[in-house]
Motif scaffolding. Structure first.
Motif, PDB file in Angstrom:
ATOM      1  N   VAL A   2      30.172 -26.176  28.011  1.00 10.83           N
ATOM      2  CA  VAL A   2      30.828 -25.579  26.847  1.00 10.83           C
ATOM      3  C   VAL A   2      31.833 -24.514  27.300  1.00 10.83           C
ATOM      4  N   VAL A   3      33.063 -24.664  26.829  1.00 10.82           N
ATOM      5  CA  VAL A   3      34.122 -23.706  27.148  1.00 10.82           C
ATOM      6  C   VAL A   3      34.231 -22.636  26.071  1.00 10.82           C
ATOM      7  N   SER A   4      34.113 -23.053  24.801  1.00 12.45           N
ATOM      8  CA  SER A   4      34.201 -22.103  23.696  1.00 12.45           C
ATOM      9  C   SER A   4      33.513 -22.671  22.465  1.00 12.45           C
ATOM     10  N   ILE A   5      33.079 -21.745  21.588  1.00 14.28           N
ATOM     11  CA  ILE A   5      32.495 -22.133  20.299  1.00 14.28           C
ATOM     12  C   ILE A   5      33.100 -21.244  19.219  1.00 14.28           C
ATOM     13  N   SER A   6      33.641 -21.865  18.180  1.00 11.99           N
ATOM     14  CA  SER A   6      34.143 -21.098  17.042  1.00 11.99           C
ATOM     15  C   SER A   6      33.444 -21.579  15.774  1.00 11.99           C
ATOM     16  N   HIS A   7      33.371 -20.680  14.771  1.00 11.41           N
ATOM     17  CA  HIS A   7      32.692 -21.009  13.522  1.00 11.41           C
ATOM     18  C   HIS A   7      33.613 -20.736  12.353  1.00 11.41           C
ATOM     19  N   CYS A   8      33.683 -21.698  11.432  1.00  9.73           N
ATOM     20  CA  CYS A   8      34.492 -21.539  10.221  1.00  9.73           C
ATOM     21  C   CYS A   8      33.810 -22.283   9.082  1.00  9.73           C
ATOM     22  N   GLY A   9      33.540 -21.579   7.985  1.00  9.86           N
ATOM     23  CA  GLY A   9      32.873 -22.214   6.853  1.00  9.86           C
ATOM     24  C   GLY A   9      31.498 -22.714   7.245  1.00  9.86           C
ATOM     25  N   ASP A  10      31.295 -24.034   7.182  1.00 13.26           N
ATOM     26  CA  ASP A  10      30.000 -24.611   7.551  1.00 13.26           C
ATOM     27  C   ASP A  10      30.105 -25.441   8.825  1.00 13.26           C
ATOM     28  N   ALA A  21      21.214 -12.751  24.899  1.00 15.98           N
ATOM     29  CA  ALA A  21      22.356 -11.849  24.671  1.00 15.98           C
ATOM     30  C   ALA A  21      23.691 -12.572  24.706  1.00 15.98           C
ATOM     31  N   GLU A  22      23.735 -13.751  25.322  1.00 16.95           N
ATOM     32  CA  GLU A  22      25.000 -14.480  25.428  1.00 16.95           C
ATOM     33  C   GLU A  22      25.423 -15.123  24.113  1.00 16.95           C
ATOM     34  N   ILE A  23      24.459 -15.408  23.254  1.00 12.35           N
ATOM     35  CA  ILE A  23      24.756 -16.232  22.076  1.00 12.35           C
ATOM     36  C   ILE A  23      25.769 -15.563  21.149  1.00 12.35           C
ATOM     37  N   GLY A  24      25.467 -14.328  20.728  1.00 11.57           N
ATOM     38  CA  GLY A  24      26.343 -13.647  19.778  1.00 11.57           C
ATOM     39  C   GLY A  24      27.732 -13.389  20.326  1.00 11.57           C
ATOM     40  N   LYS A  54      32.755 -17.238  18.326  1.00 10.35           N
ATOM     41  CA  LYS A  54      33.838 -16.518  17.670  1.00 10.35           C
ATOM     42  C   LYS A  54      34.005 -16.998  16.231  1.00 10.35           C
ATOM     43  N   GLN A  55      34.189 -16.042  15.320  1.00 18.42           N
ATOM     44  CA  GLN A  55      34.450 -16.376  13.919  1.00 18.42           C
ATOM     45  C   GLN A  55      35.951 -16.533  13.729  1.00 18.42           C
ATOM     46  N   THR A  56      36.396 -17.761  13.600  1.00 13.79           N
ATOM     47  CA  THR A  56      37.814 -18.030  13.408  1.00 13.79           C
ATOM     48  C   THR A  56      38.000 -19.396  12.777  1.00 13.79           C
TER      49      THR A  56
END
Length: 236
Positions: free
Chosen positions: A162-170, A225-228, A232-234
């Motif tokens: 995994v390189v990145s994780i972003s969250h938007c809506g659901d 501690a890594e999870i939060g 990223k919220q975007t």
């Protein structure tokens, strides 16, 4: 020869045969090679590698061990820890047939193996494991991205890195090192940690597939501690 003597000798021979059969127990009929294949159904929760604990304890040295006493396993139910059970042919057969009935109140969700042959083969396999003579039991492959069975996550292929994780809506958007973008419904994505030697490199989580339809996945981190900080919220 006197009739009583002949009968006595025949009876003694019969007792000897019965003693041999009982002494060898059901293990004599078990096929460890077939048992290794049947055991695949157990591999989501149990390893046969010494010291490798998953949902359940390692079964590497279960033979003639008291129930609830595997070193460093901390998730035993009180019922299992209190049980005065030594694992052998007879007790394993009862446990594999119906764990809840055999030790009431234990936390194992497995409903049991209903076929006697399956139980005897698994028992033969577990004894062979304890004796260092077991045939290999490779888990079945499948699932989304990587198979969900326990593997060395430090060796994850680019599709699992995994390189990145972003969250938007659901929706979570998960980017992996192979350049792919996976959009996953938030309810179908789980976040886990694995601090064992098979866990991911710190700061480099790994995504593994789950679910029969390939629609679910877990992202595994080296530490909570890594999870939060990683997500990223975007909505870009």
């Amino acid at each position: 020869m006197d009739h009583k003597i002949r009968c006595g000798r025949a009876f003694a021979a019969l007792i000897g045969c019965l003693s041999f059969a009982v002494g060898n127990g059901s293990f004599a009929a078990g096929d460890p090679k077939r048992g290794a294949q049947v055991f695949q159904a157990c591999m989501a929760c149990h390893s046969v590698q010494s010291g490798e604990h998953m949902t359940g304890p390692s079964l590497a040295h279960i033979w003639n061990r008291k129930a609830g006493t595997v070193e460093e396993f901390r998730r035993y139910s009180d019922a299992l820890k209190r049980a005065n059970v030594l694992w052998n042919e007879n007790t394993l057969d009862g446990w594999l047939a119906n764990p809840e009935q055999f030790i009431a109140g234990n936390s194992m969700t497995f409903p049991g193996l209903k076929e006697s042959r399956d139980r005897q083969d698994v028992i033969a396999y577990l004894r062979a494991v304890s004796e260092g003579k077991a045939p290999s039991a490779e888990p079945r492959r499948g699932g989304m991205m990587m198979r969900s069975a326990k593997v060395d996550l430090k060796k994850a292929p680019p599709a699992g890195q995994v390189v990145s994780i972003s969250h938007c809506g659901d929706t979570y958007t998960v980017r992996t090192a192979d350049g792919k973008i996976n959009k996953v419904w938030e309810f179908n994505l789980r976040f886990k940690t694995d601090s064992s030697t098979d866990g991911p490199v710190p700061g480099k989580p790994v995504i593994v597939g789950a679910g029969m339809q390939g629609d679910r996945a877990s992202v595994v981190f080296a530490a909570p501690a890594e999870i939060g900080s990683f997500i990223k919220q975007t909505c870009q």
